[in-house]
Design a protein around this motif. Sequence first.
Motif, PDB file in Angstrom:
ATOM      1  N   SER A 188      17.637 -36.855 -23.574  1.00  0.00           N
ATOM      2  CA  SER A 188      16.898 -35.589 -23.551  1.00  0.00           C
ATOM      3  C   SER A 188      16.650 -35.207 -22.092  1.00  0.00           C
ATOM      4  O   SER A 188      15.553 -35.364 -21.563  1.00  0.00           O
ATOM      5  CB  SER A 188      15.580 -35.728 -24.319  1.00  0.00           C
ATOM      6  OG  SER A 188      15.819 -36.050 -25.663  1.00  0.00           O
ATOM      7  N   GLY A 189      17.692 -34.720 -21.439  1.00  0.00           N
ATOM      8  CA  GLY A 189      17.618 -34.368 -20.033  1.00  0.00           C
ATOM      9  C   GLY A 189      17.843 -35.571 -19.135  1.00  0.00           C
ATOM     10  O   GLY A 189      17.729 -36.731 -19.552  1.00  0.00           O
ATOM     11  N   THR A 317      23.353 -33.775 -16.137  1.00  0.00           N
ATOM     12  CA  THR A 317      22.531 -32.932 -17.006  1.00  0.00           C
ATOM     13  C   THR A 317      23.226 -31.599 -17.239  1.00  0.00           C
ATOM     14  O   THR A 317      24.045 -31.159 -16.416  1.00  0.00           O
ATOM     15  CB  THR A 317      21.152 -32.683 -16.380  1.00  0.00           C
ATOM     16  OG1 THR A 317      20.385 -31.850 -17.245  1.00  0.00           O
ATOM     17  CG2 THR A 317      21.272 -31.987 -15.029  1.00  0.00           C
ATOM     18  N   SER A 319      21.100 -29.036 -17.913  1.00  0.00           N
ATOM     19  CA  SER A 319      19.994 -28.113 -17.655  1.00  0.00           C
ATOM     20  C   SER A 319      20.334 -27.130 -16.545  1.00  0.00           C
ATOM     21  O   SER A 319      19.854 -25.993 -16.542  1.00  0.00           O
ATOM     22  CB  SER A 319      18.732 -28.899 -17.275  1.00  0.00           C
ATOM     23  OG  SER A 319      18.299 -29.711 -18.335  1.00  0.00           O
ATOM     24  N   LYS A 320      21.134 -27.565 -15.562  1.00  0.00           N
ATOM     25  CA  LYS A 320      21.468 -26.706 -14.426  1.00  0.00           C
ATOM     26  C   LYS A 320      22.676 -25.820 -14.708  1.00  0.00           C
ATOM     27  O   LYS A 320      22.829 -24.771 -14.092  1.00  0.00           O
ATOM     28  CB  LYS A 320      21.758 -27.568 -13.184  1.00  0.00           C
ATOM     29  CG  LYS A 320      20.676 -28.579 -12.836  1.00  0.00           C
ATOM     30  CD  LYS A 320      19.364 -27.929 -12.480  1.00  0.00           C
ATOM     31  CE  LYS A 320      18.354 -28.949 -11.956  1.00  0.00           C
ATOM     32  NZ  LYS A 320      17.935 -29.928 -12.967  1.00  0.00           N
ATOM     33  N   PRO A 324      17.791 -24.747 -18.907  1.00  0.00           N
ATOM     34  CA  PRO A 324      16.824 -25.833 -18.709  1.00  0.00           C
ATOM     35  C   PRO A 324      16.161 -26.276 -20.014  1.00  0.00           C
ATOM     36  O   PRO A 324      15.879 -27.453 -20.200  1.00  0.00           O
ATOM     37  CB  PRO A 324      15.801 -25.215 -17.755  1.00  0.00           C
ATOM     38  CG  PRO A 324      16.535 -24.134 -17.037  1.00  0.00           C
ATOM     39  CD  PRO A 324      17.509 -23.595 -18.043  1.00  0.00           C
ATOM     40  N   GLU A 325      15.961 -25.323 -20.941  1.00  0.00           N
ATOM     41  CA  GLU A 325      15.282 -25.668 -22.199  1.00  0.00           C
ATOM     42  C   GLU A 325      16.155 -26.496 -23.137  1.00  0.00           C
ATOM     43  O   GLU A 325      15.652 -27.058 -24.107  1.00  0.00           O
ATOM     44  CB  GLU A 325      14.832 -24.398 -22.948  1.00  0.00           C
ATOM     45  CG  GLU A 325      13.974 -23.462 -22.140  1.00  0.00           C
ATOM     46  CD  GLU A 325      14.773 -22.314 -21.564  1.00  0.00           C
ATOM     47  OE1 GLU A 325      14.304 -21.160 -21.630  1.00  0.00           O
ATOM     48  OE2 GLU A 325      15.881 -22.563 -21.051  1.00  0.00           O
ATOM     49  N   ARG A 327      17.632 -29.335 -22.661  1.00  0.00           N
ATOM     50  CA  ARG A 327      17.212 -30.728 -22.553  1.00  0.00           C
ATOM     51  C   ARG A 327      18.266 -31.702 -23.086  1.00  0.00           C
ATOM     52  O   ARG A 327      17.971 -32.564 -23.904  1.00  0.00           O
ATOM     53  CB  ARG A 327      15.873 -30.964 -23.273  1.00  0.00           C
ATOM     54  CG  ARG A 327      14.716 -30.085 -22.831  1.00  0.00           C
ATOM     55  CD  ARG A 327      14.516 -30.063 -21.342  1.00  0.00           C
ATOM     56  NE  ARG A 327      14.249 -31.383 -20.797  1.00  0.00           N
ATOM     57  CZ  ARG A 327      14.687 -31.769 -19.598  1.00  0.00           C
ATOM     58  NH1 ARG A 327      15.443 -30.978 -18.860  1.00  0.00           N
ATOM     59  NH2 ARG A 327      14.376 -32.976 -19.157  1.00  0.00           N
TER      60      ARG A 327
END
Length: 477
Positions: A188-189, A317, A319-320, A324-325, A327
């Motif tokens: 999760s991230g 990740t 997220s970038k 971002p949400e 995860r």
Amino acid sequence: MELHVVIHGRKDLGEQLYTQLREAIESGRLAAGTRLPPSRLLAEQLGISRRTVSDTYALLTYDGLLIGKVGSGTFVNARGARALPRPSAPALASAAAIARWQNIVVPFLHPQLAGALRCEFIGGAISKNLFHQDDWRSCTQHALRQMARERGFYSQPEGLTALRDAIARYIAFARGVNCQADDLVVCSGAQQALDMIARVLIEPGCTVAMEDPGYTPARLLFVALGARVVGVPVDADGIQVERIPADARLIYVTPSHQFPLGMPMSLARREALLEAAHAQGALIIEDDYDCEFRYEGRPTDSLQSMDTRGVVAYVGTFSKTLLPELRIGYAVLPPAIRPAVIKAKQLTDWHTSTLPQWTLARFIAEGHLLKHIRRCHAVYASRRERILQRFAGDLATWFEIVPSTAGFHLAVLCKVPLNIALLVELAHKVEVGLYPLAPFFHDSPPRDGLMIGYGAIETLDIDPALDRVRDILEQIT
């Protein structure tokens, strides 16, 4: 779902029901607009007569606590909940441990929509209008169909095979990472990946080395787990390997785009780091947090692709690159720690939600991820170029740019004495979000400067925002 009401014995049934429903409504446990069960169903649930429930509903309606709607049912009426006294905090035996966590100052809390400024140079944020919702929605529909075929069991802690295979192919193509699906764990991230690796390696009092300045949430995590974190200075080539403590069992680095300064680690320094880690039995966490965006020079190898001794855990990740949400992150783990990390993952949250896993697997397999990165790359390159021009032009009086070839933030260092706190405060008043570099330093003397993120700010807002920054600088210097 049954309404929580407890009936004792066979006496005063209506009074018991009335008292409990009234208290639930007045305390706010039953919120305004909540639909109550039909009298017949509630009577069956409680083992009492339907007339008792109907009479209680009628009395609460007379009191203004309930309202009946013909053809719809009985609902809690809209009225303010009565504030109930909260229990006082007991003197727990673990008070010191609680205070240690409570006193952690957590950085990087992104502003909510209502508190966001017009022009945000915050790092780690993206422009949502670059994300194609239709492609993601189509992949989500596929994910729902996949889940419908599954039985009602928990998934595997290491993540869906389809997603691990897709990620392995993607990072082998984009970053040259040497891995198979079985080497990966979906998290999760990236922050959870750091947490899981640290949990299986860190014992209270052991030494962790990381870049200084460096990624503050990682340092806080290692400290919270009981480690003695030593900040190792960086220079133009990256972390100064010779200054890594000999007893460090974990070394955290960001070699592709040093956080927050931005320079890449040189090849010679990478080789020296791998040799040092092997010699002292340490594991390296390579955080490749925004490796997808490179603008200048030739690609550099990841540490993981250079590792022939199994001392690098590669963390990435989405997220970038996406949202971002979302995860979703991942870790490519050497054989020595993979089984232990999977156990840590299972004990932490069993597994990452499978709906976004199926969706992302499809999104990657259909080529949407690479197309999305190409779209973002063109936009970020344009923003970066404009920011570079401004800091090499009218803002060069105050700042110098730290050379950087990747990512979507830049670091600028002060050339003259500046009150950075005042600059940030005044910029905030004119709707410009600026973020200082000093909080990222721990053991090394802090340097004044700014981290300039260009993922969230719109291209047309860059010049007006930097004009305001220049005007403020002229006023305070």
